[in-house]
Design a protein around this motif. Structure first.
Motif, PDB file in Angstrom:
ATOM      1  N   TYR A 144     -19.466  -5.399   2.678  1.00 32.03           N
ATOM      2  CA  TYR A 144     -18.145  -4.868   2.344  1.00 32.03           C
ATOM      3  C   TYR A 144     -17.109  -5.984   2.260  1.00 32.03           C
ATOM      4  N   GLY A 145     -15.873  -5.583   2.066  1.00 30.45           N
ATOM      5  CA  GLY A 145     -14.770  -6.519   2.131  1.00 30.45           C
ATOM      6  C   GLY A 145     -14.423  -6.756   3.589  1.00 30.45           C
ATOM      7  N   VAL A 146     -14.620  -7.968   4.073  1.00 32.09           N
ATOM      8  CA  VAL A 146     -14.404  -8.289   5.485  1.00 32.09           C
ATOM      9  C   VAL A 146     -12.950  -8.710   5.701  1.00 32.09           C
ATOM     10  N   VAL A 147     -12.350  -8.198   6.781  1.00 32.95           N
ATOM     11  CA  VAL A 147     -10.946  -8.488   7.041  1.00 32.95           C
ATOM     12  C   VAL A 147     -10.761  -9.207   8.374  1.00 32.95           C
ATOM     13  N   GLU A 148      -9.700  -9.971   8.419  1.00 28.48           N
ATOM     14  CA  GLU A 148      -9.257 -10.629   9.638  1.00 28.48           C
ATOM     15  C   GLU A 148      -7.816 -10.211   9.859  1.00 28.48           C
ATOM     16  N   PHE A 149      -7.444  -9.944  11.112  1.00 27.54           N
ATOM     17  CA  PHE A 149      -6.082  -9.476  11.352  1.00 27.54           C
ATOM     18  C   PHE A 149      -5.522 -10.072  12.630  1.00 27.54           C
ATOM     19  N   LYS A 150      -4.214 -10.129  12.689  1.00 33.06           N
ATOM     20  CA  LYS A 150      -3.508 -10.606  13.869  1.00 33.06           C
ATOM     21  C   LYS A 150      -2.273  -9.760  14.049  1.00 33.06           C
ATOM     22  N   ASP A 151      -2.106  -9.228  15.250  1.00 32.30           N
ATOM     23  CA  ASP A 151      -1.008  -8.306  15.526  1.00 32.30           C
ATOM     24  C   ASP A 151      -1.102  -7.132  14.552  1.00 32.30           C
ATOM     25  N   ASN A 152      -0.082  -6.885  13.766  1.00 34.42           N
ATOM     26  CA  ASN A 152      -0.099  -5.736  12.844  1.00 34.42           C
ATOM     27  C   ASN A 152      -0.292  -6.144  11.391  1.00 34.42           C
ATOM     28  N   LYS A 153      -0.791  -7.373  11.160  1.00 33.72           N
ATOM     29  CA  LYS A 153      -0.952  -7.874   9.797  1.00 33.72           C
ATOM     30  C   LYS A 153      -2.395  -8.241   9.488  1.00 33.72           C
ATOM     31  N   ILE A 154      -2.823  -7.936   8.275  1.00 35.95           N
ATOM     32  CA  ILE A 154      -4.087  -8.468   7.760  1.00 35.95           C
ATOM     33  C   ILE A 154      -3.812  -9.892   7.310  1.00 35.95           C
ATOM     34  N   THR A 155      -4.608 -10.843   7.804  1.00 36.54           N
ATOM     35  CA  THR A 155      -4.385 -12.245   7.452  1.00 36.54           C
ATOM     36  C   THR A 155      -5.380 -12.768   6.415  1.00 36.54           C
ATOM     37  N   VAL A 169     -14.146  -4.191   8.454  1.00 33.76           N
ATOM     38  CA  VAL A 169     -14.233  -4.157   6.987  1.00 33.76           C
ATOM     39  C   VAL A 169     -13.205  -3.200   6.395  1.00 33.76           C
ATOM     40  N   ASN A 170     -12.916  -3.436   5.151  1.00 36.43           N
ATOM     41  CA  ASN A 170     -12.017  -2.604   4.356  1.00 36.43           C
ATOM     42  C   ASN A 170     -12.780  -1.356   3.913  1.00 36.43           C
ATOM     43  N   THR A 171     -12.287  -0.179   4.262  1.00 32.03           N
ATOM     44  CA  THR A 171     -13.027   1.060   3.967  1.00 32.03           C
ATOM     45  C   THR A 171     -12.859   1.549   2.532  1.00 32.03           C
ATOM     46  N   GLY A 172     -11.862   1.066   1.824  1.00 37.51           N
ATOM     47  CA  GLY A 172     -11.614   1.604   0.485  1.00 37.51           C
ATOM     48  C   GLY A 172     -10.600   2.729   0.483  1.00 37.51           C
ATOM     49  N   LEU A 173      -9.760   2.801   1.526  1.00 33.99           N
ATOM     50  CA  LEU A 173      -8.611   3.712   1.556  1.00 33.99           C
ATOM     51  C   LEU A 173      -7.364   2.846   1.696  1.00 33.99           C
ATOM     52  N   TRP A 174      -6.488   2.914   0.717  1.00 32.09           N
ATOM     53  CA  TRP A 174      -5.342   2.011   0.655  1.00 32.09           C
ATOM     54  C   TRP A 174      -4.072   2.789   0.343  1.00 32.09           C
ATOM     55  N   ILE A 175      -2.952   2.294   0.859  1.00 33.03           N
ATOM     56  CA  ILE A 175      -1.639   2.836   0.496  1.00 33.03           C
ATOM     57  C   ILE A 175      -0.822   1.715  -0.141  1.00 33.03           C
ATOM     58  N   PHE A 176      -0.168   2.030  -1.246  1.00 40.23           N
ATOM     59  CA  PHE A 176       0.669   1.057  -1.938  1.00 40.23           C
ATOM     60  C   PHE A 176       2.065   1.618  -2.197  1.00 40.23           C
ATOM     61  N   LYS A 177       3.042   0.737  -2.205  1.00 40.26           N
ATOM     62  CA  LYS A 177       4.328   1.083  -2.787  1.00 40.26           C
ATOM     63  C   LYS A 177       4.173   0.960  -4.298  1.00 40.26           C
ATOM     64  N   SER A 178       5.011   1.638  -5.038  1.00 39.78           N
ATOM     65  CA  SER A 178       4.837   1.699  -6.499  1.00 39.78           C
ATOM     66  C   SER A 178       4.939   0.339  -7.169  1.00 39.78           C
ATOM     67  N   GLU A 179       5.603  -0.613  -6.527  1.00 41.64           N
ATOM     68  CA  GLU A 179       5.763  -1.930  -7.137  1.00 41.64           C
ATOM     69  C   GLU A 179       4.436  -2.675  -7.269  1.00 41.64           C
TER      70      GLU A 179
END
Length: 254
Positions: A144-155, A169-179
């Motif tokens: 999968y897409g492997v993630v690393e994070f620190k505090d409340n941020k994906i780095t 890993v990134n599950t494939g559920l994402w939220i975006f602002k319209s920009e």
């Protein structure tokens, strides 16, 4: 907030099952795979949902789902021309989003818990962040897409690394602002000759503008035979556990 389900692609890893139909119409235990992301949206109150899929099978989706009335939602459909990746598929939702925040679910993802808090929390988080992803711990992160994070941020976010640097890993559920569509419109093709949504997420991560939620329950996608079997077994297990719990409660009452 609006919902987008990406249900295109050719599902080659599931041949020959996908030679005659879209993989998201294949059964996962007692339901077609596409039911699960629709139900995930319905549970959290997202009623306006767009399904992006291939023109070849859009009639199959409509015959099965119609307008979404049976789920208590309103379904919209959009055809993805070609097969140029998730980024290209997501661009098909630009007009549908109408400037609103939107949540994306890859159509072969099976989530078993109510993720309303994941969505609700973004209302506060979007003052600082431009996107949010749902992550989970995996025994096979290299798939999968492997993630690393620190505090409340994906780095960092790397797609299918040979040597994973994390078990999350990134599950494939994402939220975006319209920009996000501005960035999507300026994407370049990856080494796989596809437009990758991962590139957009990585860009936000580098800017310190990508946050996350951690899934508490079991999760799987269903893009290979092994994962399709695992998803079916998971849903059977959940049904059996629910029946046992119901029987236990009746025994207590009587």
């Amino acid at each position: 907030m609006r919902g987008v389900i990406l249900a295109g692609g050719h599902g080659k890893r599931l041949n020959p099952l996908t030679l005659v139909t879209n993989k998201h119409l294949l059964p996962v235990y007692k339901k077609p795979m596409i039911y699960y992301p629709i139900e995930t949206f319905a549970k959290i109150g997202i009623k306006e949902i767009l399904i992006v899929t291939n023109g070849e099978y859009i009639g199959h989706f409509y015959k099965l789902l119609r307008t979404g009335e049976d789920f208590g939602v309103k379904l919209h459909y959009e055809i993805q021309e070609g097969n140029e990746g998730t980024g290209a598929a997501l661009l098909c939702a630009e007009e549908f989003a109408k400037g609103d925040d939107f949540m994306v679910i890859l159509g072969d993802n099976i989530v078993t818990e109510n993720i309303k808090d994941f969505v609700d929390d973004f209302e506060e988080e979007k003052k600082e962040f431009k996107a949010k992803i749902l992550i989970t711990k995996s025994e096979n992160p290299e798939l999968y897409g492997v993630v690393e994070f620190k505090d409340n941020k994906i780095t960092r976010l790397v797609e299918k690394p040979k040597e994973p640097f994390s078990n999350y890993v990134n599950t494939g559920l994402w939220i975006f602002k319209s920009e996000a569509f501005e960035m999507l419109n300026n994407m370049k093709k990856s080494s796989r000759n596809e437009y990758e949504t991962t590139d957009v997420l990585n860009n936000y991560a580098q800017q310190g503008q990508l946050t996350y939620g951690i899934l508490k329950s079991k999760w799987t996608d269903a893009g290979t035979f092994e994962q399709l079997y695992k998803a079916t077994a998971l849903m059977k297990e959940l049904e059996d556990n629910a029946k046992e719990a119901c029987t236990f409660e009746k025994d207590i009452i009587y």
